[in-house]
Design a protein around this motif. Sequence first.
Motif, PDB file in Angstrom:
ATOM      1  N   UNK A  39     -48.211  -5.446  33.411  1.00  0.00           N
ATOM      2  CA  UNK A  39     -48.514  -6.861  33.626  1.00  0.00           C
ATOM      3  C   UNK A  39     -48.288  -7.218  35.076  1.00  0.00           C
ATOM      4  N   UNK A  40     -49.135  -8.102  35.578  1.00  0.00           N
ATOM      5  CA  UNK A  40     -48.937  -8.608  36.925  1.00  0.00           C
ATOM      6  C   UNK A  40     -49.087 -10.119  36.945  1.00  0.00           C
ATOM      7  N   UNK A  41     -48.128 -10.755  37.545  1.00  0.00           N
ATOM      8  CA  UNK A  41     -48.166 -12.140  37.984  1.00  0.00           C
ATOM      9  C   UNK A  41     -46.983 -12.272  38.922  1.00  0.00           C
ATOM     10  N   UNK A  42     -47.272 -12.095  40.215  1.00  0.00           N
ATOM     11  CA  UNK A  42     -46.210 -12.011  41.225  1.00  0.00           C
ATOM     12  C   UNK A  42     -45.366 -13.275  41.308  1.00  0.00           C
ATOM     13  N   UNK A  43     -45.845 -14.383  40.763  1.00  0.00           N
ATOM     14  CA  UNK A  43     -45.082 -15.630  40.777  1.00  0.00           C
ATOM     15  C   UNK A  43     -43.964 -15.650  39.740  1.00  0.00           C
ATOM     16  N   UNK A  44     -43.956 -14.661  38.827  1.00  0.00           N
ATOM     17  CA  UNK A  44     -42.975 -14.638  37.742  1.00  0.00           C
ATOM     18  C   UNK A  44     -42.290 -13.268  37.685  1.00  0.00           C
ATOM     19  N   UNK A  45     -41.206 -13.076  38.455  1.00  0.00           N
ATOM     20  CA  UNK A  45     -40.532 -11.773  38.510  1.00  0.00           C
ATOM     21  C   UNK A  45     -40.045 -11.264  37.147  1.00  0.00           C
ATOM     22  N   UNK A  46     -39.770 -12.161  36.198  1.00  0.00           N
ATOM     23  CA  UNK A  46     -39.301 -11.721  34.877  1.00  0.00           C
ATOM     24  C   UNK A  46     -40.328 -10.887  34.140  1.00  0.00           C
ATOM     25  N   UNK A  47     -41.603 -11.033  34.493  1.00  0.00           N
ATOM     26  CA  UNK A  47     -42.650 -10.281  33.806  1.00  0.00           C
ATOM     27  C   UNK A  47     -43.478  -9.399  34.744  1.00  0.00           C
ATOM     28  N   UNK A  48     -43.466  -9.704  36.039  1.00  0.00           N
ATOM     29  CA  UNK A  48     -44.295  -8.975  36.998  1.00  0.00           C
ATOM     30  C   UNK A  48     -43.928  -7.491  37.023  1.00  0.00           C
ATOM     31  N   UNK A  49     -44.927  -6.642  36.870  1.00  0.00           N
ATOM     32  CA  UNK A  49     -44.811  -5.182  36.860  1.00  0.00           C
ATOM     33  C   UNK A  49     -44.032  -4.638  35.664  1.00  0.00           C
ATOM     34  N   UNK A  50     -43.836  -5.460  34.643  1.00  0.00           N
ATOM     35  CA  UNK A  50     -43.305  -4.964  33.375  1.00  0.00           C
ATOM     36  C   UNK A  50     -44.490  -4.464  32.549  1.00  0.00           C
TER      37      UNK A  50
END
Length: 191
Positions: A39-50
């Motif tokens: 997953x990518x959404x760089x604005x949300x570190x809790x999910x980004x690159x998970x």
Amino acid sequence: MQQFLAFLLSSAIAATSACTIPTGPPLSNNITQGFSLRLQNASYPDIHNHFLNIWDWGGGDQHLFVSPAGNSTSELQLIDGVITLPWDPPRRAVINGEYEPLDNTTKMFMTERGDPRAVWDVAYGCDPDTDALQTELAFKARGDELGGLMGVRPFNGMYDFRWKGPGTSVNDPNRPWVHVTLVVVYPGATA
């Protein structure tokens, strides 16, 4: 001072460079080599690159959560645009669970039943962190209903996958839905 100027120059170059998206015919909507989804959404570190993980929820269904919740998988396939676990019987990504009117989202999960399938196109994109070319799944349809976006939303201390229909902007401030990009990652590849 030289190090600071070098940093500024490299930052400016990185900010202006962009990966080149190949032109040509559309990519196939079939990927038979096993893969994972990052997953990518760089604005949300809790999910980004998970990663998208699966969780046996009973009755043969596999529910989808953001890592570290659930179990990792690298055996996903894309068959006619549908994320598929090639088990016996196969489980396919569907959008048909737990509709929530507060944010107009519906759950995506894996099942062997014939619920409305989550259909994707395969496209190229650019990694927001490295600017590298990557293969992404671009959301296409829920069954015959074209459009909408895929995202995740908090659920009991985890994040589950939710589809938001086209043209809706409502959001539940207590459980904010976050749009994500799904990136195809093959086993052994580095992020």
